[in-house]
Scaffold this active site. Structure first.
Site, PDB file in Angstrom:
ATOM      1  N   ASP A 473       0.854  -1.185   0.000  1.00 39.80           N
ATOM      2  CA  ASP A 473       0.000   0.000   0.000  1.00 39.80           C
ATOM      3  C   ASP A 473       0.884   1.227   0.000  1.00 39.80           C
ATOM      4  O   ASP A 473       2.054   1.128   0.354  1.00 39.80           O
ATOM      5  CB  ASP A 473      -0.810   0.029   1.303  1.00 39.80           C
ATOM      6  CG  ASP A 473      -2.102  -0.740   1.156  1.00 39.80           C
ATOM      7  OD1 ASP A 473      -2.367  -1.165   0.030  1.00 39.80           O
ATOM      8  OD2 ASP A 473      -2.816  -0.914   2.156  1.00 39.80           O
ATOM      9  N   ASP A 794      -4.478  -2.696   4.903  1.00 36.00           N
ATOM     10  CA  ASP A 794      -4.999  -2.198   6.176  1.00 36.00           C
ATOM     11  C   ASP A 794      -6.515  -2.191   6.207  1.00 36.00           C
ATOM     12  O   ASP A 794      -7.120  -2.224   7.248  1.00 36.00           O
ATOM     13  CB  ASP A 794      -4.459  -0.791   6.471  1.00 36.00           C
ATOM     14  CG  ASP A 794      -4.690   0.161   5.304  1.00 36.00           C
ATOM     15  OD1 ASP A 794      -5.387  -0.244   4.344  1.00 36.00           O
ATOM     16  OD2 ASP A 794      -4.182   1.295   5.340  1.00 36.00           O
ATOM     17  N   ASP A 798      -9.103  -5.492   2.014  1.00 39.51           N
ATOM     18  CA  ASP A 798      -7.819  -6.106   1.648  1.00 39.51           C
ATOM     19  C   ASP A 798      -7.775  -7.566   2.098  1.00 39.51           C
ATOM     20  O   ASP A 798      -6.835  -8.276   1.781  1.00 39.51           O
ATOM     21  CB  ASP A 798      -6.647  -5.350   2.323  1.00 39.51           C
ATOM     22  CG  ASP A 798      -6.437  -3.981   1.690  1.00 39.51           C
ATOM     23  OD1 ASP A 798      -6.741  -3.849   0.493  1.00 39.51           O
ATOM     24  OD2 ASP A 798      -5.984  -3.069   2.380  1.00 39.51           O
TER      25      ASP A 798
END
Length: 1278
Positions: A473, A794, A798
């Site tokens: 990310d 997070d 996901d």
């Protein structure tokens, strides 16, 4: 859902704590009432609330709590609630006691053999034969009756028993400490899980275990609910209840339709407040766990009575438990280290040893089995040769007759030979391997905690060492996640710095302040800094905090606006999610009209704007040309500087006619743009360096972000993910999706293969895209090595990507509970550089195991050859049983401790990953093993055959039974041990390095073990006497032994000088599992793993159930097709197949990796593809294709099912000739089948994948190229 309700009601009487339901204390409601309320859903629940409490306000009143202010912080009141309603804690299963672990360690086959041999030896030593004094026997026992010697005969047996005890205690202690460590880890995770509750009117975070009935809890996107409750205020709340009900659709919760919130479920969208009504064992999760616990006890009792082979019992039991099992097995526990798996794992631990699915474990098991077989053969040959030699020598050459009174003496000889044989086996089998792996992993996990890696699954640590790709990310991982607004475009002006309040029209300023204050989650806020001069603390969503900070910078007060419009007064909220990429809130104005405030990604929200506020705060039309200008002049320049751009807009609605609030597309359109802000999230200072290390270590870093492509590219360049002049791809999720799908909208692996090797940045990506990318890289066969992918995440969505990845990293600070639940490692500081540390530790684990192997195998080879040849030539092993066990202890326990605790060094990051199929023992290591073995064998044989002349001592060869220990054999034993000690220092390096002392003092454990072993060896030699078959040595003899030992270090340098590449004859060992074995290890991802022996027992039974179920399912499908080809038929077909599949769960073994574990990229045509994994299903707004954790359900599977069944009907084949599929072996990675083969076995996974279960010699099922049972071929012939 009904299942769950029924099963819980049924089991009520057994529930602990329920019998005290009458004790209401002073509360107006009892535990029983609350529990029966929580079993209802929807309209039934609302009706029950009206009947019993009139409304939720009264319920809160009866629970003595306030919906607005929550409970008071009065400890006495909280304690009383805990006593009446229970604590929010599900008691864990009792850990195994030390004695149980000792008993388990005693089950080791080699130890059992040794114990038997020792006991026989002991018994015979005490047995005085009646004719022992006769002439005939005394010659055979040749000196066995020397004074005082006969009494010492028991010592050897006793010493073996003592050393067995040592090994058992060490093993048990290791298991015990491992269990303790794990429980510590679990409790740490439990303590870390906190939840927001309102107490005394303020929101505070408390540990989940401290929640009580009556608490008012704030629920928000991404939470894992820790208790049952009733919703008292909600905004657009959607819950994933699949963990309880198996229903994959998200359930919308609202006060007027379905206010029941259950523990263990995940908040997928929205926010709200609930009053807690059931905690701990009384919550829905707790009830299920209690049932599981009770079921287990009963099962164990029955197992004891009937034994495991009783298939019918197993089936009935499962049928009885099916209702709650189907639900319960999916349960996520309230608080646990490993999500839903903990309870299952605990359960498995009680019944069968768990088969680890990691690559390293696979390689090690294979290697250990090979070594064990070789050892077994060697020991058997040793015993046979010794016995034959004795028999021929005694009865043929000397021509004696077998006298009955001499039998005990002969038996004693045979027992001695048997002990020697067992000793050879003990030394050959590397029992230390599992110990080394355990120690190495446990040590690494402990140390990784200090490096901010909280490891939830042990094998993730080692998998990380093989990682070849990291999909990371951007926000919070590569950047600091401390957002600040640095540019603003408002009233046709672009401010490069934050303007002063007087530069903005007061009306617009007020409008913007309200838009930000109201349309940000009320949980996001700015708190004054703890220390003077420090930065204010940002609580909640960081992007929203940046906007709130902007309001403060413009000298406005957002808190005043929130007090004026509290959260309860918000008329409607469309919360942020990954599809909308925006958030909107509707409020009712004093005159009855409505106003909608919206904020979101600028390029998405600007498309919905038809007006914009001009220079004088006047509203003017916002035409497409103006939008293009704005994108070019404002948004792109901001994005190219790495800023995230957010647009804030609003829209007015009249009170009459009332707008249709459910029609979101119409509501959030024709907006008026207020402002566009550029938010900076600076790159973490340590990230560029960490990424450079990854690239040098052969790991590709890819950035997957929801941000604008220009922002993403700018950040990627700052981080060093892309550098000018590289051949790489940066693309948006939309573009990526278009390029990987064919005309029918199906994802094709070949198309992904063209993109992923060059892809470095994926921007504006949805969680679905992330999952697709990860799956595509893992399934790819472009490169010869299968890629090992790590993923960071997070958000709640996901989850699928984190589960699919080889190693999933969740963010400890910003991560939601759902993400943590799906992950393998939690980054406690959310920092990318911690991932690099994880790679280092992972590689270190691998290297530690290799070092240990190099050392252990050298000892094995030497000890086995010495014992074997020594026994054959001199009828007695130069190394006695007790000495061998001591050597085993040095090799196994001590060496594994010493070599497995080597700390990692930066140099580990200078080489490429080993890869999944790389051998554990490289050619360099093989060269070292054989080289050192040659040196040691030459020395030992020299000492054995000419040692007595060199040292001028008596020969120890051909000594009679029970003769005293000789100096000759003591020197051999001492030299052997000292050579191993010095070779342990050589074993510290496995890549041919010359300096073996490099960094030796940074590992105090290693130094202390080497010195400690040396000291104990000296004591054994000098004072060991009869038990250790040692005779004290003088100084000169000691110096010679040391000199020869030191020669190991010199010899190590000689070996290092020989170039490995010239030794073509050397073979590598310990390869990864072969393609057909990978079915088990690589593809069984979330299935229950069954021990080999147990599989073998259950195989026939499983096949029958499986066959019958399959035939039933097939009939169902065919009849449905005959009934109807219409859409309704298809729907009916789908539900009927799903219900069939639900029934199949009856046989628990179905979920074993043996059957369902075979992932199905290659056989897309299986009925199983209908079955969706209930845990995660995301729908992407553009391509409405559900993506599931393991099974890829896409249109193709549907299509192929139609084709297949039709084909099967079109070509009827007589029953008597079951058609066999062609014999073939698949390539190491399954390829996607493009053609649809015409075979009868089209719906049989096992046949389709060419996997058949035969049983191999060692009792474990193996993959054979022909069917082992006619059921395989017949089961799908209709």
């Amino acid at each position: 859902m009904g299942d769950l309700g029924n099963s819980t009601v049924e089991f009520h009487p057994k529930k602990p704590g329920m019998d005290r339901g009458g004790q209401e204390g002073d509360f107006g409601v009892s535990v029983d009432e609350l529990c029966s309320l929580m079993e209802l859903r929807g309209a039934e629940a609302l009706q029950k609330i009206q009947e019993n409490f009139t409304d939720t306000e009264t319920l809160c009143h009866r629970l003595k709590t306030s919906p607005a202010d929550g409970l008071s912080d009065n400890p006495a009141d909280l304690e009383k609630r805990r006593q009446v309603f229970g604590m929010n804690f599900i008691p864990p299963k009792k850990p195994k006691t030390f004695l149980q672990l000792v008993w388990e360690a005693l089950q080791d086959v080699t130890l059992i053999i040794l114990e038997i041999a020792a006991i026989i030896s002991l018994g015979l030593s005490f047995y005085q034969p009646p004719g022992g004094d006769s002439e005939a026997c005394s010659n055979v026992s040749a000196g066995a009756e020397d004074e005082g010697e006969a009494e010492a005969g028991w010592i050897e047996g006793a010493a073996i028993l003592l050393s067995v005890l040592c090994v058992v205690l060490v093993t048990a202690f290791n298991d015990w400490s491992k269990e303790k460590q794990f429980r510590g880890l679990q409790s740490r995770i439990e303590q870390e899980q906190r939840f927001a509750v309102v107490r005394n009117g303020t929101v505070i975070q408390i540990p989940v275990a401290e929640m009580v009935v009556g608490d008012v809890a704030q629920v928000k996107y991404g939470d894992l609910l820790p208790a049952d409750g009733v919703l008292i205020q909600g905004n657009d709340l959607k819950i994933d209840e699949s963990s309880l009900t198996g229903e994959s659709d998200h359930v919308r919760k609202s006060i007027d339709k379905d206010p029941m919130l259950l523990s263990g479920t995940h908040v997928m969208e929205g926010s709200g407040k609930m009053v807690v009504t059931a905690v701990g064992v009384n919550s829905q999760t707790g009830i299920i766990f209690t049932l599981l616990g009770a079921g287990e006890m009963e099962e164990e009792k029955k197992d004891c009575k009937k034994g495991k082979q009783d298939g019918t019992l197993e089936n009935n039991q499962n049928k009885a438990k099916k209702q709650d099992e189907a639900v319960a097995m999916e349960m996520q526990p309230l608080k646990s280290a490993e999500g839903g798996e903990v309870e299952e794992k605990e359960k498995k631990k009680a019944n069968v040893p768990k088969k680890e699915k990691s690559v390293l474990q696979g390689k090690l098991t294979k290697l250990a089995v090979q070594i064990g077989k070789a050892g077994l053969v060697m020991s058997a040959i040793t015993v046979i040769i010794l016995m034959l030699y004795f028999v021929i020598e005694t009865f043929v050459i000397q021509g004696r007759v077998w006298l009955t009174e001499c039998t005990p003496i002969y038996v004693q000889y045979f027992v001695k030979f048997f002990i020697i044989g067992v000793t050879v086996l003990v030394v050959a089998v590397p029992e230390g391997l599992p110990l080394a792996v355990t120690i190495s992993l446990a040590y690494s996990v402990k140390k990784m905690m200090k490096d901010n890696n909280l490891v939830r699954h042990l094998d993730a640590c080692e998998t990380m060492g093989n990682a070849t790709a990291i999909c990371s990310d951007k926000t919070g991982t590569l950047t600091t996640n401390r957002m600040t607004v640095v540019q603003i475009y408002i009233l046709d002006q672009h401010f490069r710095d934050i303007p002063t309040p007087d530069q903005i029209n007061p009306r617009t300023l007020e409008l913007m302040t309200t838009a930000i204050a109201v349309n940000c989650a009320y949980t996001s806020k700015i708190i004054a800094a703890d220390k003077e001069g420090g930065l204010p603390k940002q609580v909640g969503n960081k992007t929203e905090c940046a906007l709130l900070a902007l309001v403060q910078d413009l000298k406005q007060d957002y808190q005043a606006v929130r007090e004026q419009i509290p959260e309860e007064k918000l008329y409607k909220v469309y919360t942020f999610n990954s599809v909308r990429k925006s958030m909107s809130t509707v409020i009712q104005m004093p005159d009855g009209s409505f106003r909608l405030y919206s904020k979101g990604a600028s390029e998405i929200l600007l498309k919905k704007c038809s007006f914009i506020l001009g220079r004088d705060s006047d509203v003017r039309a916002f035409k497409p040309r103006d939008k293009d200008d704005m994108v070019k002049k404002v948004i792109e320049p901001m994005a190219c500087e790495g800023l995230r751009t957010i647009c804030i807009a609003y829209r007015e609605f009249p009170a009459d006619p009332m707008p249709d609030w459910e029609n979101e597309t119409d509501i959030v359109s024709n907006l008026t743009c207020i402002t566009v802000v550029g938010i900076e999230d600076p790159v973490r200072p340590e990230v560029p360096d960490a990424i450079k290390k990854c690239q040098r270590a052969g790991i590709t870093v890819r950035m997957v972000t929801g941000d604008n492509i220009n922002t993403a590219r700018a950040i990627a360049a700052k981080c060093g993910i892309i550098s000018p002049g590289d051949d790489f791809l940066c693309m948006e999720g939309k573009d990526f999706n278009r390029r990987i799908r064919n005309e029918k909208g199906e994802i094709e692996q070949e198309r992904i293969d063209k993109i992923w090797p060059k892809l470095r940045v994926l921007a504006r990506s949805s969680p679905t895209d992330k999952h697709t990318l990860v799956k595509g890289i893992i399934d790819s066969t472009v490169l010869e090595q299968r890629q090992v992918v790590a993923v960071t995440g997070d958000g709640t969505n996901d989850g699928p990507a984190l589960k699919k990845a080889d190693v999933g990293f969740a963010m400890g600070i910003a991560g939601t509970d759902v993400a943590k639940e799906a992950s393998d490692i939690i980054l406690t500081d959310d920092n990318f550089s911690s991932i690099v540390k994880a790679v280092m530790w992972g590689r270190n684990v691998y290297d530690s195991i290799s070092k240990f192997l190099q050392f252990q195998l050298t000892v094995n080879v030497v000890a086995v050859i010495v014992a074997f040849t020594g026994a054959c030539i001199t009828q007695d092993s130069p190394l006695k049983a007790v000495q061998m066990l001591w050597v085993n202890l040095i090799m196994d326990t001590f060496a594994s401790l010493a070599l497995a605790t080597e700390p990692p060094t930066e140099s580990l990051l200078l080489r490429k990953p080993y890869g999944r199929n790389n051998p554990l023992i490289s050619r360099t290591m093989m060269k070292n093993i054989l080289g050192h073995a040659v040196y040691q064998l030459i020395i030992i044989f020299t000492l054995l055959f000419v040692g007595e002349r060199i040292f001028d001592i008596d020969s120890g060869r051909n000594a009679p039974l029970h003769s005293p220990p000789s100096e000759h054999y003591t020197i051999i034993f001492n030299t052997f041990v000292l050579m191993q000690l010095f070779n342990e220092i050589n074993a510290r390096k496995i890549h041919g390095e010359r300096n073996v002392f490099d960094g030796i003092f940074s590992n105090p454990i290693f130094c202390s073990i080497v010195l400690g072993t040396f000291a104990i060896q000296a004591v054994i030699v000098q004072f060991g006497g009869k038990p250790f078959s040692c005779s004290p040595l003088n100084v000169e003899q000691w110096l010679w032994c040391l000199f020869v030992g030191l020669g190991e270090l010199v010899w190590g340098q000689v070996i290092a000088s020989v170039p490995t590449h010239q030794l073509k004859c050397l073979k590598e060992a310990g390869h990864g599992p072969a393609p057909d074995e990978m079915m088990d290890e690589d593809l069984a991802e979330d299935e229950d793993e069954i021990d080999y022996a147990e599989r073998e027992l259950r195989r026939g039974q499983i096949l029958w159930f499986r066959g019958l179920n399959r035939i039933q399912t097939q009939m169902e499908v065919v009849s449905t097709f005959k009934r109807s080809g219409s859409f309704q038929g298809a729907v009916r077909r789908r539900s009927s197949v799903l219900s069939q599949l639900h029934d199949i769960r009856v046989v628990k073994a179905f979920r074993s990796s043996l059957y369902d574990g075979i992932e199905r990229p290659e056989s897309r045509n299986s009925i199983h593809d209908f079955q969706a994994h209930p845990e995660f299903i995301i729908t992407d707004s553009v391509h409405n294709i559900p993506l599931i954790d393991e099974t890829d359900v896409d249109d193709e599977s549907e299509r192929s099912n139609h084709n297949h069944v039709r084909v099967a009907l079109r070509h009827p084949v007589p029953h008597s000739q079951p058609q066999r599929p062609p014999r073939s072996r698949y390539p190491s990675r399954p390829m996607r089948q493009q053609s649809l083969p015409v075979t009868l076995n089209c719906n049989n996974n096992a046949a389709e994948s060419r996997v058949y279960l035969g049983s191999s010699d060692n009792g474990a099922p193996h993959v054979s190229p022909c069917p082992a049972s006619p059921l395989h071929s017949l089961e799908t012939c209709l």
